[in-house]
Design a protein around this motif. Structure first.
Motif, PDB file in Angstrom:
ATOM      1  N   LEU A 170       9.666   3.124  -4.860  1.00 49.80           N
ATOM      2  CA  LEU A 170       8.512   4.010  -4.716  1.00 49.80           C
ATOM      3  C   LEU A 170       8.415   5.041  -5.829  1.00 49.80           C
ATOM      4  O   LEU A 170       7.327   5.491  -6.178  1.00 49.80           O
ATOM      5  CB  LEU A 170       8.565   4.718  -3.353  1.00 49.80           C
ATOM      6  N   LYS A 171       9.571   5.425  -6.390  1.00 51.49           N
ATOM      7  CA  LYS A 171       9.603   6.440  -7.455  1.00 51.49           C
ATOM      8  C   LYS A 171       9.478   5.847  -8.856  1.00 51.49           C
ATOM      9  O   LYS A 171       9.297   6.578  -9.819  1.00 51.49           O
ATOM     10  CB  LYS A 171      10.913   7.228  -7.375  1.00 51.49           C
ATOM     11  N   HIS A 172       9.617   4.538  -8.980  1.00 54.31           N
ATOM     12  CA  HIS A 172       9.643   3.899 -10.300  1.00 54.31           C
ATOM     13  C   HIS A 172       8.298   4.063 -11.007  1.00 54.31           C
ATOM     14  O   HIS A 172       7.243   3.883 -10.403  1.00 54.31           O
ATOM     15  CB  HIS A 172       9.985   2.416 -10.155  1.00 54.31           C
ATOM     16  N   PRO A 173       8.310   4.401 -12.309  1.00 52.38           N
ATOM     17  CA  PRO A 173       7.052   4.636 -13.040  1.00 52.38           C
ATOM     18  C   PRO A 173       6.156   3.404 -13.168  1.00 52.38           C
ATOM     19  O   PRO A 173       4.951   3.545 -13.372  1.00 52.38           O
ATOM     20  CB  PRO A 173       7.507   5.144 -14.408  1.00 52.38           C
ATOM     21  N   GLN A 174       6.705   2.209 -13.066  1.00 51.30           N
ATOM     22  CA  GLN A 174       5.898   0.992 -13.198  1.00 51.30           C
ATOM     23  C   GLN A 174       5.399   0.467 -11.854  1.00 51.30           C
ATOM     24  O   GLN A 174       4.746  -0.563 -11.799  1.00 51.30           O
ATOM     25  CB  GLN A 174       6.704  -0.099 -13.894  1.00 51.30           C
ATOM     26  N   THR A 175       5.729   1.150 -10.771  1.00 52.96           N
ATOM     27  CA  THR A 175       5.364   0.660  -9.446  1.00 52.96           C
ATOM     28  C   THR A 175       3.872   0.796  -9.199  1.00 52.96           C
ATOM     29  O   THR A 175       3.318   1.885  -9.218  1.00 52.96           O
ATOM     30  CB  THR A 175       6.128   1.415  -8.344  1.00 52.96           C
ATOM     31  N   ASP A 176       3.247  -0.352  -9.008  1.00 50.89           N
ATOM     32  CA  ASP A 176       1.876  -0.417  -8.525  1.00 50.89           C
ATOM     33  C   ASP A 176       1.742  -1.757  -7.806  1.00 50.89           C
ATOM     34  O   ASP A 176       2.607  -2.622  -7.929  1.00 50.89           O
ATOM     35  CB  ASP A 176       0.836  -0.240  -9.630  1.00 50.89           C
ATOM     36  N   MET A 177       0.701  -1.921  -7.024  1.00 47.72           N
ATOM     37  CA  MET A 177       0.577  -3.125  -6.200  1.00 47.72           C
ATOM     38  C   MET A 177       0.577  -4.416  -7.016  1.00 47.72           C
ATOM     39  O   MET A 177       1.308  -5.346  -6.692  1.00 47.72           O
ATOM     40  CB  MET A 177      -0.636  -3.014  -5.292  1.00 47.72           C
ATOM     41  N   PRO A 178      -0.201  -4.517  -8.101  1.00 45.23           N
ATOM     42  CA  PRO A 178      -0.193  -5.782  -8.853  1.00 45.23           C
ATOM     43  C   PRO A 178       1.173  -6.121  -9.461  1.00 45.23           C
ATOM     44  O   PRO A 178       1.580  -7.277  -9.478  1.00 45.23           O
ATOM     45  CB  PRO A 178      -1.240  -5.548  -9.950  1.00 45.23           C
ATOM     46  N   THR A 179       1.900  -5.123  -9.942  1.00 46.20           N
ATOM     47  CA  THR A 179       3.205  -5.377 -10.560  1.00 46.20           C
ATOM     48  C   THR A 179       4.222  -5.847  -9.532  1.00 46.20           C
ATOM     49  O   THR A 179       4.967  -6.800  -9.766  1.00 46.20           O
ATOM     50  CB  THR A 179       3.711  -4.114 -11.283  1.00 46.20           C
ATOM     51  N   VAL A 180       4.262  -5.193  -8.384  1.00 46.94           N
ATOM     52  CA  VAL A 180       5.204  -5.598  -7.340  1.00 46.94           C
ATOM     53  C   VAL A 180       4.847  -6.978  -6.807  1.00 46.94           C
ATOM     54  O   VAL A 180       5.719  -7.832  -6.627  1.00 46.94           O
ATOM     55  CB  VAL A 180       5.262  -4.554  -6.209  1.00 46.94           C
ATOM     56  N   GLU A 181       3.564  -7.227  -6.592  1.00 45.98           N
ATOM     57  CA  GLU A 181       3.138  -8.547  -6.112  1.00 45.98           C
ATOM     58  C   GLU A 181       3.514  -9.632  -7.112  1.00 45.98           C
ATOM     59  O   GLU A 181       4.028 -10.690  -6.738  1.00 45.98           O
ATOM     60  CB  GLU A 181       1.635  -8.564  -5.869  1.00 45.98           C
ATOM     61  N   SER A 182       3.301  -9.374  -8.390  1.00 44.47           N
ATOM     62  CA  SER A 182       3.649 -10.332  -9.437  1.00 44.47           C
ATOM     63  C   SER A 182       5.151 -10.594  -9.446  1.00 44.47           C
ATOM     64  O   SER A 182       5.595 -11.741  -9.573  1.00 44.47           O
ATOM     65  CB  SER A 182       3.191  -9.801 -10.795  1.00 44.47           C
ATOM     66  N   THR A 183       5.937  -9.540  -9.293  1.00 44.48           N
ATOM     67  CA  THR A 183       7.400  -9.686  -9.263  1.00 44.48           C
ATOM     68  C   THR A 183       7.821 -10.559  -8.087  1.00 44.48           C
ATOM     69  O   THR A 183       8.669 -11.442  -8.233  1.00 44.48           O
ATOM     70  CB  THR A 183       8.067  -8.299  -9.167  1.00 44.48           C
ATOM     71  N   LEU A 184       7.240 -10.337  -6.916  1.00 44.19           N
ATOM     72  CA  LEU A 184       7.580 -11.143  -5.740  1.00 44.19           C
ATOM     73  C   LEU A 184       7.165 -12.597  -5.918  1.00 44.19           C
ATOM     74  O   LEU A 184       7.896 -13.512  -5.541  1.00 44.19           O
ATOM     75  CB  LEU A 184       6.923 -10.547  -4.494  1.00 44.19           C
TER      76      LEU A 184
ATOM     77  N   SER B  25       0.808  -1.213   0.000  1.00 40.06           N
ATOM     78  CA  SER B  25       0.000   0.000   0.000  1.00 40.06           C
ATOM     79  C   SER B  25       0.843   1.264   0.000  1.00 40.06           C
ATOM     80  O   SER B  25       0.352   2.348  -0.296  1.00 40.06           O
ATOM     81  CB  SER B  25      -0.931   0.000   1.206  1.00 40.06           C
ATOM     82  N   THR B  26       2.155   1.135   0.327  1.00 39.14           N
ATOM     83  CA  THR B  26       3.018   2.313   0.351  1.00 39.14           C
ATOM     84  C   THR B  26       3.645   2.600  -1.004  1.00 39.14           C
ATOM     85  O   THR B  26       4.304   3.627  -1.178  1.00 39.14           O
ATOM     86  CB  THR B  26       4.151   2.137   1.374  1.00 39.14           C
ATOM     87  N   LEU B  27       3.471   1.700  -1.957  1.00 40.78           N
ATOM     88  CA  LEU B  27       4.127   1.854  -3.243  1.00 40.78           C
ATOM     89  C   LEU B  27       3.337   2.779  -4.166  1.00 40.78           C
ATOM     90  O   LEU B  27       2.139   2.654  -4.297  1.00 40.78           O
ATOM     91  CB  LEU B  27       4.311   0.483  -3.910  1.00 40.78           C
ATOM     92  N   CYS B  28       4.004   3.728  -4.798  1.00 41.13           N
ATOM     93  CA  CYS B  28       3.338   4.630  -5.741  1.00 41.13           C
ATOM     94  C   CYS B  28       4.250   4.879  -6.936  1.00 41.13           C
ATOM     95  O   CYS B  28       5.411   4.527  -6.912  1.00 41.13           O
ATOM     96  CB  CYS B  28       2.962   5.939  -5.051  1.00 41.13           C
ATOM     97  N   ALA B  29       3.721   5.491  -8.003  1.00 37.86           N
ATOM     98  CA  ALA B  29       4.468   5.667  -9.236  1.00 37.86           C
ATOM     99  C   ALA B  29       5.235   6.978  -9.274  1.00 37.86           C
ATOM    100  O   ALA B  29       4.834   7.953  -8.700  1.00 37.86           O
ATOM    101  CB  ALA B  29       3.515   5.606 -10.424  1.00 37.86           C
ATOM    102  N   ALA B  30       6.376   6.957  -9.995  1.00 35.40           N
ATOM    103  CA  ALA B  30       7.183   8.146 -10.310  1.00 35.40           C
ATOM    104  C   ALA B  30       8.268   7.669 -11.242  1.00 35.40           C
ATOM    105  O   ALA B  30       7.968   6.900 -12.128  1.00 35.40           O
ATOM    106  CB  ALA B  30       7.711   8.811  -9.068  1.00 35.40           C
ATOM    107  N   THR B  31       9.549   8.071 -11.056  1.00 37.75           N
ATOM    108  CA  THR B  31      10.622   7.613 -11.928  1.00 37.75           C
ATOM    109  C   THR B  31      11.822   7.152 -11.135  1.00 37.75           C
ATOM    110  O   THR B  31      12.110   7.685 -10.082  1.00 37.75           O
ATOM    111  CB  THR B  31      11.100   8.731 -12.876  1.00 37.75           C
ATOM    112  N   ALA B  32      12.508   6.108 -11.666  1.00 33.22           N
ATOM    113  CA  ALA B  32      13.743   5.623 -11.053  1.00 33.22           C
ATOM    114  C   ALA B  32      14.820   5.665 -12.111  1.00 33.22           C
ATOM    115  O   ALA B  32      14.607   5.266 -13.237  1.00 33.22           O
ATOM    116  CB  ALA B  32      13.559   4.195 -10.542  1.00 33.22           C
ATOM    117  N   VAL B  33      15.963   6.167 -11.756  1.00 37.67           N
ATOM    118  CA  VAL B  33      17.065   6.272 -12.699  1.00 37.67           C
ATOM    119  C   VAL B  33      18.316   5.755 -12.017  1.00 37.67           C
ATOM    120  O   VAL B  33      18.597   6.072 -10.871  1.00 37.67           O
ATOM    121  CB  VAL B  33      17.277   7.734 -13.143  1.00 37.67           C
ATOM    122  N   ALA B  34      19.063   4.931 -12.722  1.00 35.54           N
ATOM    123  CA  ALA B  34      20.301   4.374 -12.173  1.00 35.54           C
ATOM    124  C   ALA B  34      21.362   5.453 -12.063  1.00 35.54           C
ATOM    125  O   ALA B  34      21.211   6.552 -12.584  1.00 35.54           O
ATOM    126  CB  ALA B  34      20.796   3.246 -13.087  1.00 35.54           C
ATOM    127  N   MET B  35      22.451   5.132 -11.387  1.00 36.26           N
ATOM    128  CA  MET B  35      23.542   6.079 -11.210  1.00 36.26           C
ATOM    129  C   MET B  35      24.032   6.604 -12.556  1.00 36.26           C
ATOM    130  O   MET B  35      24.361   7.764 -12.686  1.00 36.26           O
ATOM    131  CB  MET B  35      24.701   5.401 -10.469  1.00 36.26           C
TER     132      MET B  35
END
Length: 117
Positions: free
Chosen positions: A54-68, A13-23
């Protein structure tokens, strides 16, 4: 080396969308971030990874749950004898020898033989 899959329950429930960029500026896959978060034992690194998740654009509950649920995807690893493989334990680096069968297949279970001296 013994590979194990682990399912960790994350407060989705704490996960939300935004952007993630590597170093280096290249986007990092959400699955890679989630798997690294699950694998790390360093609290500071875990906090930084969670912030990226939390900042990653693809972050949502179903995607994270599926990944786990899918677990970590293992890429092909070297086979044969590998002397001097490093492992860090409590801040100290130790080395060990590893033998992976030449006909190793990740879909097959293998016995782990440990020789201590």
């Amino acid at each position: 080396m013994l590979w194990a899959h682990c399912l960790v329950f994350v407060s989705l429930s704490t996960l939300c969308a935004a952007t993630a960029v590597a170093m280096a500026g290249a986007p990092v896959s959400l699955a890679a971030l989630v798997n690294e978060y699950v694998d790390t034992s360093d609290g500071d690194k875990a906090s930084a990874l969670l912030a990226e998740i939390l900042k990653h654009p693809q972050t949502d509950m179903p995607t994270v749950e599926s990944t786990l649920r899918k677990g970590k995807v293992f890429i092909p690893q070297p086979v044969g004898f590998q002397p001097g493989v490093p492992v860090a334990v409590r801040g100290r680096t130790f080395r060990y020898g590893l033998y992976v069968p030449l006909n190793y297949e990740s879909s097959h279970s293998y016995a782990v033989v440990i020789c201590l001296h």
